[in-house]
Motif scaffolding. Structure first.
Motif, short mmCIF file in Angstrom:
data_model
loop_
_atom_site.label_atom_id
_atom_site.label_comp_id
_atom_site.label_asym_id
_atom_site.label_seq_id
_atom_site.Cartn_x
_atom_site.Cartn_y
_atom_site.Cartn_z
N ALA A 147 14.42 11.87 38.73
CA ALA A 147 15.09 12.15 39.99
C ALA A 147 16.42 12.87 39.73
N MET A 148 17.12 12.46 38.66
CA MET A 148 18.41 13.04 38.32
C MET A 148 18.33 14.56 38.12
N HIS A 149 17.19 15.02 37.64
CA HIS A 149 17.08 16.43 37.30
C HIS A 149 16.82 17.35 38.50
N ASP A 150 16.69 16.79 39.71
CA ASP A 150 16.44 17.63 40.89
C ASP A 150 15.33 18.64 40.63
N THR A 151 14.20 18.09 40.20
CA THR A 151 13.12 18.95 39.72
C THR A 151 12.42 19.73 40.83
N PHE A 152 12.09 20.98 40.54
CA PHE A 152 11.19 21.76 41.40
C PHE A 152 9.76 21.48 40.94
N TYR A 153 8.95 20.91 41.81
CA TYR A 153 7.54 20.68 41.49
C TYR A 153 6.69 21.80 42.05
N LEU A 154 5.62 22.15 41.37
CA LEU A 154 4.72 23.17 41.89
C LEU A 154 3.69 22.53 42.81
N ALA A 155 3.46 23.18 43.96
CA ALA A 155 2.49 22.67 44.92
C ALA A 155 1.08 22.89 44.38
N HIS A 158 -3.14 20.30 39.91
CA HIS A 158 -3.22 20.72 38.51
C HIS A 158 -3.68 19.51 37.71
N GLU A 159 -4.22 19.79 36.54
CA GLU A 159 -4.66 18.72 35.67
C GLU A 159 -3.48 17.78 35.35
N ARG A 160 -2.33 18.42 35.07
CA ARG A 160 -1.09 17.67 34.93
C ARG A 160 -0.12 18.23 35.96
N PRO A 161 0.78 17.37 36.54
CA PRO A 161 1.77 17.91 37.48
C PRO A 161 2.59 19.01 36.80
N MET A 162 2.82 20.12 37.50
CA MET A 162 3.56 21.23 36.92
C MET A 162 4.94 21.34 37.55
N VAL A 163 5.92 21.67 36.73
CA VAL A 163 7.30 21.78 37.21
C VAL A 163 7.89 23.09 36.70
N GLY A 189 16.92 30.08 27.08
CA GLY A 189 16.04 30.48 28.20
C GLY A 189 16.49 29.97 29.55
N ARG A 190 15.69 30.34 30.56
CA ARG A 190 16.00 29.94 31.93
C ARG A 190 15.51 28.53 32.20
N VAL A 191 16.29 27.81 32.98
CA VAL A 191 15.88 26.48 33.45
C VAL A 191 16.21 26.38 34.94
N TYR A 192 15.61 25.40 35.62
CA TYR A 192 15.69 25.35 37.09
C TYR A 192 15.99 23.95 37.59
N ALA A 198 29.63 26.13 43.38
CA ALA A 198 30.38 27.07 42.53
C ALA A 198 30.03 26.92 41.05
N THR A 199 29.59 25.71 40.64
CA THR A 199 29.30 25.51 39.22
C THR A 199 27.82 25.24 38.96
N HIS A 200 26.98 25.30 40.00
CA HIS A 200 25.54 25.09 39.82
C HIS A 200 24.76 26.17 40.56
N THR A 201 23.75 26.73 39.89
CA THR A 201 22.81 27.64 40.56
C THR A 201 21.41 27.10 40.30
N PRO A 202 20.46 27.32 41.22
CA PRO A 202 19.11 26.75 41.05
C PRO A 202 18.43 27.23 39.77
N MET A 203 18.81 28.40 39.30
CA MET A 203 18.33 28.88 38.00
C MET A 203 19.56 29.07 37.13
N PHE A 204 19.52 28.56 35.92
CA PHE A 204 20.61 28.84 35.00
C PHE A 204 20.04 28.91 33.58
N HIS A 205 20.88 29.04 32.59
CA HIS A 205 20.40 29.27 31.23
C HIS A 205 20.90 28.19 30.28
#
Ligand code: PHE
Length: 344
Positions: A147-155, A158-163, A189-192, A198-205
């Motif tokens: 929950a802490m990671h504010d994960t984006f889940y893929l709708a 899938h065989e395994r849940p994808m994020v 690399g990129r992470v989401y 101001a200090t967080h973007t949904p995609m960062f590196h």
């Protein structure tokens, strides 16, 4: 009159002159208009003869004007086409040439610094399954860190849940599964994460570091981080502070602060944060790779140990180049890039 008018039409050098001829012949006060007016005063017999003649004259002149008009327009077009031809042999103006983005620049710098320390670059997918992103990293399904990671889940199914991977740590797993130790890699690399201010973007590196070998200790971790931060900030007076922390995939875990000194109200990396004009800034998460993680990758934790660390590339760029708003990194505003010395 007929010959005069037709000659004038043919002689008109341009569209304006042609229009003057038209007014002179067919306008309200024109010569042909005047002739037409005389019809009213004629006897029926005269009119029978003169009417068709004058009409014929009118048609001949207006046809001639239309033809001349078309010819003039055509030659104007021809003139334009021949004067505006594109010379394909001319050299192309190559400005603006573009430039390396600060994030790419910092990733390149880090890859170079770590290459000197014997680290290879590893990569992994940005669309990750939750086993690599969480479970294998000792973050079980019920773990609050999910929950802490504010994960984006893929709708979808899938065989395994994808994020969208929430950190570069799954590359640790992929690397340990794919190659035998000793391992020394970095993974930029990129992470989401679903977060924005101001200090967080949904995609960062992020950049991940992983070392797996025999007899690896916290001392190796600290030396590696110190060496890399000195090289990155191009200063010898880098002072680190390791604070005990918690990550599910490292034990023990440490958050790493770097000392800064206040110079004219600005934070400059370097010096001890405990100095009167100093302070500490958190730059990294790190620790000794958890035995459960090593085991999840099919390695014997009795035989192999290691350390791992992860840090934000964008954050490092902000600190090095004095930028203050993370969102500006991804706005594509050339003025911002130029202000910080990137871009032509
Ligand atoms: N993955 C952690 C994060 O994103 C950082 C980290 C990496 C911590 C490796 C310890 C070891 O916050």
């Amino acid at each position: 009159l007929r010959t005069d008018l037709l000659a004038a039409v043919d002689a008109a050098p341009g569209l304006d002159a042609l229009d003057a001829v038209r007014v002179h012949a067919l306008g309200k006060q024109g010569a042909i208009t005047a002739l037409l007016k005389t019809l009213g005063g004629m006897s029926p017999d005269e009119r029978q003869v003169e009417g068709p003649r004058i009409q014929g004259l009118r048609e001949a002149v207006s046809d001639a004007i239309a033809a001349r008009k078309q010819a003039l327009e055509q030659s104007a077009l021809d003139a334009r086409l021949s004067s505006e031809t594109i010379d394909l042999t001319l050299p192309v103006d190559l400005t603006p040439p573009g430039s390396v983005h600060p994030v790419s620049q910092v990733m390149d710098e880090l890859a170079e610094i770590f290459a000197d320390l014997g680290f290879a670059v590893a990569t992994g997918p940005e669309i990750e399954d939750d086993w690599h992103n969480f479970t294998a990293l000792n973050i079980p399904e019920t773990h609050p860190a999910r929950a802490m990671h504010d994960t984006f889940y893929l709708a979808g199914q899938h065989e395994r849940p994808m994020v969208l991977r929430t950190h570069t740590s799954p590359v640790q797993i992929r690397t340990m599964m794919a190659q035998k130790p000793p391992i020394r890699i970095i993974a930029p690399g990129r992470v989401y994460r679903s977060d924005s201010d101001a200090t967080h973007t949904p995609m960062f590196h992020q950049i991940e570091g992983l070392v797996i070998d025999k007899g690896i200790t916290l001392a190796h971790l600290k030396w590696t981080l110190e060496t890399f931060l000195k090289a990155f900030f191009e200063r010898d007076d880098i002072v680190l502070r390791l604070r005990p922390s918690y990550f599910p995939f490292t034990e023990p875990s440490a958050e790493v602060d770097v000392g800064y000194t206040l110079r004219g109200g600005k934070r400059v990396i370097g010096g001890s944060g405990d100095d009167t004009d100093g302070g500490w800034m958190e730059v990294l998460g790190s620790g000794m790779v958890h035995p459960k993680v090593i085991a999840a990758c099919g390695l014997d934790p009795e035989e192999w140990q290691g350390f791992a660390f992860g840090t934000g590339v964008d954050r490092l760029a902000m600190l090095k180049y004095g930028m203050d708003d993370l969102r500006a990194f991804f706005d594509g505003d050339l003025r911002w890039l130029r202000h910080y010395g990137f871009g032509a």
